[in-house]
Design a protein around this motif. Structure first.
Motif, PDB file in Angstrom:
ATOM      1  N   SER A 102       2.757  11.031   4.339  1.00 56.17           N
ATOM      2  CA  SER A 102       1.859  11.991   3.694  1.00 56.17           C
ATOM      3  C   SER A 102       2.046  11.934   2.183  1.00 56.17           C
ATOM      4  N   ALA A 103       1.135  12.583   1.478  1.00 51.99           N
ATOM      5  CA  ALA A 103       1.220  12.702   0.024  1.00 51.99           C
ATOM      6  C   ALA A 103       1.820  14.034  -0.389  1.00 51.99           C
ATOM      7  N   GLY A 104       2.339  14.797   0.580  1.00 48.60           N
ATOM      8  CA  GLY A 104       2.998  16.058   0.266  1.00 48.60           C
ATOM      9  C   GLY A 104       2.181  17.279   0.654  1.00 48.60           C
TER      10      GLY A 104
ATOM     11  N   ALA B 232      -8.960   0.293   5.112  1.00 43.91           N
ATOM     12  CA  ALA B 232      -9.382  -0.112   3.768  1.00 43.91           C
ATOM     13  C   ALA B 232     -10.417   0.855   3.230  1.00 43.91           C
ATOM     14  N   SER B 233     -10.239   1.259   1.981  1.00 43.19           N
ATOM     15  CA  SER B 233     -11.171   2.156   1.300  1.00 43.19           C
ATOM     16  C   SER B 233     -11.514   1.549  -0.059  1.00 43.19           C
ATOM     17  N   PRO B 234     -12.589   0.739  -0.122  1.00 43.68           N
ATOM     18  CA  PRO B 234     -12.898   0.023  -1.366  1.00 43.68           C
ATOM     19  C   PRO B 234     -13.683   0.835  -2.390  1.00 43.68           C
ATOM     20  N   GLY B 235     -14.156   2.045  -2.038  1.00 46.88           N
ATOM     21  CA  GLY B 235     -14.971   2.834  -2.956  1.00 46.88           C
ATOM     22  C   GLY B 235     -14.147   3.364  -4.121  1.00 46.88           C
ATOM     23  N   ARG B 236     -14.743   3.339  -5.319  1.00 47.99           N
ATOM     24  CA  ARG B 236     -14.062   3.828  -6.516  1.00 47.99           C
ATOM     25  C   ARG B 236     -14.440   5.268  -6.842  1.00 47.99           C
ATOM     26  N   GLU B 237     -15.609   5.729  -6.382  1.00 46.60           N
ATOM     27  CA  GLU B 237     -16.065   7.087  -6.677  1.00 46.60           C
ATOM     28  C   GLU B 237     -15.729   7.987  -5.489  1.00 46.60           C
ATOM     29  N   THR B 238     -14.461   8.271  -5.322  1.00 44.52           N
ATOM     30  CA  THR B 238     -14.018   9.032  -4.165  1.00 44.52           C
ATOM     31  C   THR B 238     -12.710   9.731  -4.486  1.00 44.52           C
ATOM     32  N   PHE B 239     -12.447  10.815  -3.783  1.00 45.58           N
ATOM     33  CA  PHE B 239     -11.177  11.516  -3.915  1.00 45.58           C
ATOM     34  C   PHE B 239     -10.066  10.759  -3.188  1.00 45.58           C
ATOM     35  N   GLY B 240     -10.414  10.157  -2.047  1.00 44.28           N
ATOM     36  CA  GLY B 240      -9.445   9.361  -1.311  1.00 44.28           C
ATOM     37  C   GLY B 240      -8.797  10.066  -0.135  1.00 44.28           C
ATOM     38  N   LEU B 241      -9.422  11.142   0.372  1.00 45.81           N
ATOM     39  CA  LEU B 241      -8.823  11.866   1.493  1.00 45.81           C
ATOM     40  C   LEU B 241      -8.699  10.981   2.729  1.00 45.81           C
ATOM     41  N   VAL B 242      -9.649  10.070   2.932  1.00 49.71           N
ATOM     42  CA  VAL B 242      -9.590   9.194   4.113  1.00 49.71           C
ATOM     43  C   VAL B 242      -8.327   8.344   4.101  1.00 49.71           C
ATOM     44  N   VAL B 243      -7.824   8.030   2.916  1.00 50.27           N
ATOM     45  CA  VAL B 243      -6.582   7.262   2.823  1.00 50.27           C
ATOM     46  C   VAL B 243      -5.414   8.090   3.349  1.00 50.27           C
TER      47      VAL B 243
ATOM     48  N   CYS C 179      -7.494   6.697  -4.966  1.00 48.89           N
ATOM     49  CA  CYS C 179      -6.973   7.792  -4.147  1.00 48.89           C
ATOM     50  C   CYS C 179      -6.232   8.727  -5.093  1.00 48.89           C
ATOM     51  N   GLU C 180      -6.903   9.797  -5.509  1.00 46.15           N
ATOM     52  CA  GLU C 180      -6.318  10.698  -6.499  1.00 46.15           C
ATOM     53  C   GLU C 180      -4.946  11.228  -6.089  1.00 46.15           C
ATOM     54  N   PRO C 181      -4.725  11.614  -4.827  1.00 42.23           N
ATOM     55  CA  PRO C 181      -3.402  12.130  -4.455  1.00 42.23           C
ATOM     56  C   PRO C 181      -2.269  11.119  -4.600  1.00 42.23           C
ATOM     57  N   LEU C 182      -2.589   9.812  -4.626  1.00 39.63           N
ATOM     58  CA  LEU C 182      -1.552   8.782  -4.707  1.00 39.63           C
ATOM     59  C   LEU C 182      -1.442   8.168  -6.100  1.00 39.63           C
ATOM     60  N   GLU C 183      -2.143   8.750  -7.087  1.00 43.97           N
ATOM     61  CA  GLU C 183      -2.096   8.173  -8.434  1.00 43.97           C
ATOM     62  C   GLU C 183      -0.679   8.150  -8.987  1.00 43.97           C
ATOM     63  N   ASP C 184       0.083   9.198  -8.736  1.00 42.03           N
ATOM     64  CA  ASP C 184       1.449   9.285  -9.275  1.00 42.03           C
ATOM     65  C   ASP C 184       2.486   9.349  -8.170  1.00 42.03           C
ATOM     66  N   LYS C 185       2.135   8.827  -7.001  1.00 41.93           N
ATOM     67  CA  LYS C 185       3.056   8.926  -5.864  1.00 41.93           C
ATOM     68  C   LYS C 185       3.007   7.635  -5.061  1.00 41.93           C
ATOM     69  N   ALA C 186       4.171   7.057  -4.818  1.00 41.59           N
ATOM     70  CA  ALA C 186       4.244   5.844  -4.011  1.00 41.59           C
ATOM     71  C   ALA C 186       4.501   6.224  -2.555  1.00 41.59           C
ATOM     72  N   VAL C 187       3.698   5.670  -1.660  1.00 39.17           N
ATOM     73  CA  VAL C 187       3.842   5.905  -0.223  1.00 39.17           C
ATOM     74  C   VAL C 187       3.932   4.556   0.464  1.00 39.17           C
ATOM     75  N   GLU C 188       4.917   4.389   1.316  1.00 42.41           N
ATOM     76  CA  GLU C 188       5.097   3.123   2.005  1.00 42.41           C
ATOM     77  C   GLU C 188       3.840   2.731   2.768  1.00 42.41           C
ATOM     78  N   GLY C 189       3.444   1.469   2.604  1.00 42.33           N
ATOM     79  CA  GLY C 189       2.302   0.954   3.342  1.00 42.33           C
ATOM     80  C   GLY C 189       0.955   1.306   2.762  1.00 42.33           C
ATOM     81  N   ALA C 190       0.927   1.999   1.616  1.00 49.48           N
ATOM     82  CA  ALA C 190      -0.331   2.310   0.934  1.00 49.48           C
ATOM     83  C   ALA C 190      -0.357   1.544  -0.380  1.00 49.48           C
TER      84      ALA C 190
END
Length: 354
Positions: free
Chosen positions: A329-331, A258-269, A284-295
């Motif tokens: 992965s996010a690519g 779980a990553s509840p922080g809003r001021e983050t890039f989201g690499l830990v995700v 999680c900026e990398p997942l803004e336009d990308k669906a990943v199973e289980g995220a």
């Protein structure tokens, strides 16, 4: 002759910037040495153990003339072609030292904007190029006056192969932490600072019966979080692991991330899904336009979203009989080799522009 780069960093132990620097140096073709202006944590200690020269010039002030003189001496003696600074204090002192040493080119990586508009002062001037690790940071720097032709976006990255799941490692870590077999472990990873919102995670775990919360990292909010766990009646279900050299072992010990922080890039995700974990996140900026199973993104402005989704993930874990998800992965955009290649190309361009 090979290009020589002096990296100057002022990260606190456990800061994500240390890990990004470690990955960058591992994959760069250029020769690198490191100067840390803060006491080195386990990540920089590991970098030194792997053979990279890590110099210590500990400085607690943004403008420290003694540290600048020592940096200038080191930069001049090493004959570096580029000084690459990481974080605000390193940018201030590294830029001045590079100028005094006659190093024409300075590259700075901006990981976050905790220093506000004051940050811009460290990103102006001739021979100064800035890497923003996200589009959001780049846009804010442009708005604050950093010239667009000296600004580029190169996102944070990871090496997915570093996060492979290991059942034996999982058992070893959980035994060391005193976690009973079969206990669902919810994990959080990062600096224990207010903006990470681990207080929200502690309150949410209080609503997930039988689960243990494992927080990995350290920071100014730790004592407050320990008090909050006691107030919420879950002190015996919240484990503080402290900072670690690498997150893999702790991620192996977890069942839900779980990553509840809003001021983050989201690499830990991205690290969590690479380790085969279901992941809940606010940003999680990398997942803004990308669906990943289980995220799954948490529902904004819904305080019940986190505890509700945590309970659902614990139920799914039971249905899988504790089984792991496949690594995702996010690519390639967030791969460490790609990041290093882009940074290396930037070095060559800025040297060629002199």
């Amino acid at each position: 002759m090979a290009v020589r780069v002096l990296h100057v960093i002022s990260a606190r132990a456990g800061d994500g910037a240390e890990h990004q620097l470690r990955l960058l140096i591992r994959h760069l073709p250029q020769q690198s040495e490191v100067v840390t202006l803060s006491p080195p944590g386990p990540v920089l200690a590991g970098l030194r153990a792997s053979g990279t020269a890590v110099h210590e010039i500990v400085s607690s002030r943004d403008l420290d003339l003694g540290a600048i003189v020592r940096l200038r001496r080191l930069a001049r003696r090493g004959g570096f072609d580029v000084v690459h600074t990481h974080l605000f204090r390193a940018s201030v002192q590294g830029r001045l030292a590079a100028w005094l040493a006659g190093t024409a080119q300075v590259v700075a990586t901006e990981y976050h904007l905790d220093e506000g508009r004051r940050t811009v002062l460290a990103h102006r001037g001739r021979g100064r190029f800035t890497i923003a690790v996200s589009a959001l940071i780049a846009e804010r720097l442009r708005r604050w006056g950093v010239p667009g032709n000296r600004l580029t976006v190169i996102p944070k990255a990871l090496d997915p192969g570093e996060f492979g799941f290991d059942e034996a490692l999982r058992a070893k870590v959980r035994a060391r932490l005193g976690i009973a077999p079969g206990t669902p472990v919810i994990g959080g990873l990062g600096r224990l600072e207010p903006r990470k919102r681990f207080d929200v995670l502690i309150r949410a775990v209080a609503e997930v019966p039988g689960a243990v919360l494992l927080l990995v990292g350290d920071g100014s909010a730790r004592r407050g979080l320990e008090r909050l766990a006691a107030i919420e009646g879950v002190a015996d279900r919240v484990l503080f692991a402290g900072p670690v050299r690498h997150a893999r072992a702790m991620l192996c010990a977890m069942d839900v991330f779980a990553s509840p922080g809003r001021e983050t890039f989201g690499l830990v995700v991205l690290e969590a899904i690479a380790a085969g974990l279901p992941a809940l996140y606010a940003t999680c900026e990398p997942l803004e336009d990308k669906a990943v199973e289980g995220a799954q993104r948490l529902t904004p402005h819904d305080p019940e979203s986190l505890p509700r989704k945590l309970r659902a993930e614990v139920l799914c874990l039971a249905e899988r009989a504790g089984g792991r998800l496949e690594p995702r992965s996010a690519g390639d955009r967030y791969d460490a080799e790609r990041m290093a290649a882009e940074v290396g190309d930037l070095y060559e361009r800025v040297i060629g522009s002199t």
